[in-house]
Scaffold this active site. Structure first.
Site, PDB file in Angstrom:
ATOM      1  N   CYS A  56      34.047  15.753  17.864  1.00 44.03           N
ATOM      2  CA  CYS A  56      34.578  17.079  18.176  1.00 44.03           C
ATOM      3  C   CYS A  56      36.092  17.103  18.081  1.00 44.03           C
ATOM      4  O   CYS A  56      36.689  18.115  17.771  1.00 44.03           O
ATOM      5  CB  CYS A  56      34.144  17.480  19.576  1.00 44.03           C
ATOM      6  SG  CYS A  56      34.653  16.271  20.817  1.00 44.03           S
TER       7      CYS A  56
ATOM      8  N   GLU B  40      33.545  24.515  11.553  1.00 42.47           N
ATOM      9  CA  GLU B  40      33.398  23.088  11.871  1.00 42.47           C
ATOM     10  C   GLU B  40      32.329  22.470  10.957  1.00 42.47           C
ATOM     11  O   GLU B  40      31.203  22.945  10.924  1.00 42.47           O
ATOM     12  CB  GLU B  40      32.975  22.889  13.329  1.00 42.47           C
ATOM     13  CG  GLU B  40      32.968  21.419  13.716  1.00 42.47           C
ATOM     14  CD  GLU B  40      32.358  21.150  15.088  1.00 42.47           C
ATOM     15  OE1 GLU B  40      31.332  21.762  15.411  1.00 42.47           O
ATOM     16  OE2 GLU B  40      32.913  20.311  15.809  1.00 42.47           O
TER      17      GLU B  40
HETATM   18  P1  NAD Z   1      23.775  20.716  18.964  1.00 36.32           P
HETATM   19  O1  NAD Z   1      24.410  21.878  19.599  1.00 36.32           O
HETATM   20  O2  NAD Z   1      22.900  20.935  17.795  1.00 36.32           O
HETATM   21  O3  NAD Z   1      22.873  19.906  20.019  1.00 36.32           O
HETATM   22  C1  NAD Z   1      23.431  19.358  21.191  1.00 36.32           C
HETATM   23  C2  NAD Z   1      22.323  19.153  22.208  1.00 36.32           C
HETATM   24  O4  NAD Z   1      21.775  20.428  22.551  1.00 36.32           O
HETATM   25  C3  NAD Z   1      21.137  18.321  21.721  1.00 36.32           C
HETATM   26  O5  NAD Z   1      20.675  17.509  22.782  1.00 36.32           O
HETATM   27  C4  NAD Z   1      20.099  19.371  21.366  1.00 36.32           C
HETATM   28  O6  NAD Z   1      18.773  18.887  21.441  1.00 36.32           O
HETATM   29  C5  NAD Z   1      20.364  20.404  22.443  1.00 36.32           C
HETATM   30  N1  NAD Z   1      19.921  21.756  22.104  1.00 36.32           N
HETATM   31  C6  NAD Z   1      19.816  22.334  20.890  1.00 36.32           C
HETATM   32  N2  NAD Z   1      19.366  23.606  21.013  1.00 36.32           N
HETATM   33  C7  NAD Z   1      19.200  23.838  22.337  1.00 36.32           C
HETATM   34  C8  NAD Z   1      18.757  24.967  23.082  1.00 36.32           C
HETATM   35  N3  NAD Z   1      18.424  26.103  22.502  1.00 36.32           N
HETATM   36  N4  NAD Z   1      18.716  24.853  24.432  1.00 36.32           N
HETATM   37  C9  NAD Z   1      19.080  23.709  25.040  1.00 36.32           C
HETATM   38  N5  NAD Z   1      19.482  22.605  24.376  1.00 36.32           N
HETATM   39  C10 NAD Z   1      19.558  22.671  23.037  1.00 36.32           C
HETATM   40  O7  NAD Z   1      24.960  19.699  18.620  1.00 36.32           O
HETATM   41  P2  NAD Z   1      24.881  18.319  17.850  1.00 36.32           P
HETATM   42  O8  NAD Z   1      24.666  18.595  16.404  1.00 36.32           O
HETATM   43  O9  NAD Z   1      23.984  17.380  18.554  1.00 36.32           O
HETATM   44  O10 NAD Z   1      26.372  17.786  18.089  1.00 36.32           O
HETATM   45  C11 NAD Z   1      27.437  18.225  17.320  1.00 36.32           C
HETATM   46  C12 NAD Z   1      28.267  19.255  18.046  1.00 36.32           C
HETATM   47  O11 NAD Z   1      28.673  18.755  19.311  1.00 36.32           O
HETATM   48  C13 NAD Z   1      29.536  19.572  17.303  1.00 36.32           C
HETATM   49  O12 NAD Z   1      29.748  20.951  17.308  1.00 36.32           O
HETATM   50  C14 NAD Z   1      30.605  18.864  18.116  1.00 36.32           C
HETATM   51  O13 NAD Z   1      31.890  19.377  17.982  1.00 36.32           O
HETATM   52  C15 NAD Z   1      30.072  18.985  19.493  1.00 36.32           C
HETATM   53  N6  NAD Z   1      30.646  17.993  20.399  1.00 36.32           N
HETATM   54  C16 NAD Z   1      31.540  18.418  21.347  1.00 36.32           C
HETATM   55  C17 NAD Z   1      32.154  17.489  22.192  1.00 36.32           C
HETATM   56  C18 NAD Z   1      33.174  17.912  23.211  1.00 36.32           C
HETATM   57  O14 NAD Z   1      33.453  17.142  24.128  1.00 36.32           O
HETATM   58  N7  NAD Z   1      33.750  19.097  23.105  1.00 36.32           N
HETATM   59  C19 NAD Z   1      31.826  16.143  22.074  1.00 36.32           C
HETATM   60  C20 NAD Z   1      30.907  15.754  21.106  1.00 36.32           C
HETATM   61  C21 NAD Z   1      30.313  16.690  20.279  1.00 36.32           C
END
Ligand code: NAD
Length: 493
Positions: free
Chosen positions: A286, A387
């Protein structure tokens, strides 16, 4: 080489369990596309069990002294250190992140455990002199059951370090990792089973739309903390609000700028720009500074050096200590990265290096792409606005500092930013104008425990990794003690 991961059960109510529905999600090694393990595909029934167990367990946990809770967390820290190598190898195979820097993930999990375990005594209230004759004070109490949903890029580090502040504050926690990389958290489930009283620390695996959604909507979970993408964060806010009023914190994505002034050492800055991209986990971070804003006077010199470093990076088996970049985490994420290469070219960006699958037999299978640099990127292009969460660096040229600031602030995000200059005044003038929650001057990428991490704009709500994180897992209760003169005792005249 990793043989199939044997850990296959979640931790619910102190027991290692399969899902009620006996469903599984296979987990794939993104370097080879081989199935290396499977995790229970939990549904609402599993989440309900976890919440019931957590709800029954937290009052006794909250009634313990800070010291008692800290001692239990320190046992977890010790056990994680004992299992560090096993966790590391599973994590590398399951995520595709390269092994050498990934050693830092278990270390960070342990350090965070120690940090928050020591911070427990800072959960304190205040006395308020609202009226001089009475006593007005606040105390802090845990929410009860906390839901933590984390992404795929650093599963073990997030599962531990983001749960700890909630645990220190006296809550029971339910952690859900991402479905594409859940295997290290199943090992964590085995490790944590003997550490915590039953029901205090629960791990539920499964898909976002089922297990994740059930956590978000559960009426007994009033405090939710999410790390993931902006679209999912928005969906979570909506879904949570359909059930009841919840405290939801969101750590979301970024399109982070690195602004480089003309007075810098171009060699140092080129290396810093590459480091800021976090190529060792394929740019899937991120905080990656994926927009490199170069002043026109040093633009060509820095770009030429960045291109040289990036094009000579060693892409390969993430288990190889010498690899500098591995495969993209999943088929879905890989398709997204490839799409953005095309989008950037269609919008007129110039491909400087990378952009395709590396050549060679070992890259025939797996989600491989070369580390990629685009130049000639304009602020309004999609590659500069959206992103990617992948190894694509966009280089943008600027001449006036006001323009650089406007470009930096032109996206929906506001997570991290970096400013490179030797002029203190320029650095601070710019830092005060950038709309980001975490900003480096002459630095990139590193996190520092105790300093709150989080985003402005659509990058999120809340700050993790510091005292604010810990206190966010408590509710404040204000108590008014009305004081009267003691009856029958009249002050002597
Ligand atoms: P994602 O949003 O697809 O999924 C993240 C988590 O949410 C997973 O465990 C997924 O199973 C769950 N999820 C998905 N849909 C959901 C729903 N409808 N209800 C509840 N849970 C749900 O993200 P990703 O692809 O796993 O990770 C990448 C993203 O994470 C990027 O946008 C990145 O920037 C962000 N990120 C942010 C930080 C931070 O500290 N700001 C750190 C790491 C990653």
């Amino acid at each position: 080489m990793l043989t199939r991961v044997k850990a296959e059960r979640m931790l619910i109510g102190g027991s290692l369990v399969e899902s009620v529905g006996q469903q599984w999600d296979d987990s794939v090694n993104p370097a080879t596309e081989e199935v290396i393990g499977r995790a229970p595909s939990a549904t609402k029934a599993d989440v309900d069990k976890a919440v019931t167990a957590a709800e029954a367990a937290w009052p006794a946990w909250a009634a313990m002294s800070v010291n008692e809770r800290s001692e239990i967390l320190m046992i977890l820290a010790k056990k994680l250190e004992e299992h560090a190598e096993e966790l590391l190898r599973v994590e590398v195979a399951d995520t595709g992140n390269t092994i050498t820097p990934m050693r830092g993930d278990v270390r960070m999990a342990v350090e965070t455990l120690k940090y928050f375990a020591g911070l427990g005594y800072e959960i304190k209230g205040e006395s308020v002199p609202a009226t001089p004759q009475n006593l007005h004070f606040t105390i802090r109490e845990p929410y009860g059951v906390v839901g933590k949903i984390v992404p795929f890029n650093h599963p073990i580090m997030f599962a531990v370090s983001r749960a700890v502040p909630a645990l220190v504050a006296g809550n029971a926690v339910i952690v859900k990792p991402a479905e594409t990389s859940p295997l290290s958290t199943l090992i964590l489930a085995e490790i944590a089973q003997s550490v915590f009283p039953a029901g205090i620390f629960n791990i539920v695996t499964g898909k976002g739309a089922t297990a994740g959604d059930a956590i978000v909507r559960h009426p007994k979970i009033k405090r939710l903390a999410f790390i993931g993408s902006v679209p999912t964060g928005l969906a979570i806010q909506r879904a949570a609000a359909e059930t009841c009023v919840k405290n939801v914190t969101l750590e979301l994505g970024g399109k982070n700028p690195m602004i480089v002034f003309p007075d810098v050492d171009v060699d140092e800055v080129a290396q810093a720009a590459v480091n800021g991209m976090n190529f060792s986990w394929q740019g899937q971070s991120c905080g990656s500074t994926s927009r490199l804003l170069l002043h026109e006077d040093i633009h060509d010199a820095v770009l030429e050096r960045v291109a040289r470093i990036v094009s000579s990076m060693r892409v390969g088996d993430p288990m190889d200590e010498k690899s500098q970049m591995g495969p993209i985490n999943s088929a879905g994420q890989y398709a997204k990265v490839q799409k953005y290469v095309k989008v950037a070219l269609d919008d007129g960006a110039k491909l400087v290096t990378g952009g395709k699958r590396p050549s060679g037999g070992q890259f025939k299978k797996g989600y491989w792409i070369e580390p990629t640099v685009f130049s000639g990127v304009k602020a309004e292009m999609r590659i500069a606005q959206e992103e990617v969460f992948g190894p694509l660096l966009s280089v943008i040229r600027w001449s006036k500092v006001e323009d650089a600031v406007a470009i930096a602030n032109s996206t929906e995000f506001g997570l991290t930013a970096a400013i490179w200059t030797n002029d203190l005044n320029n650095a601070l003038w710019t830092a005060k104008r950038i709309r980001s929650g975490y900003l480096w001057i002459n630095g990139t990428s590193a996190h520092f425990l105790g300093t709150g991490f989080g985003g402005y704009g659509n990058s999120g709500v809340g700050r993790e990794e510091g005292l604010e994180d810990l206190l966010s897992y408590t509710e404040s209760k204000t108590i008014h003690l009305m004081i009267k003169p003691p009856k029958g005792l009249v002050a002597r005249s």
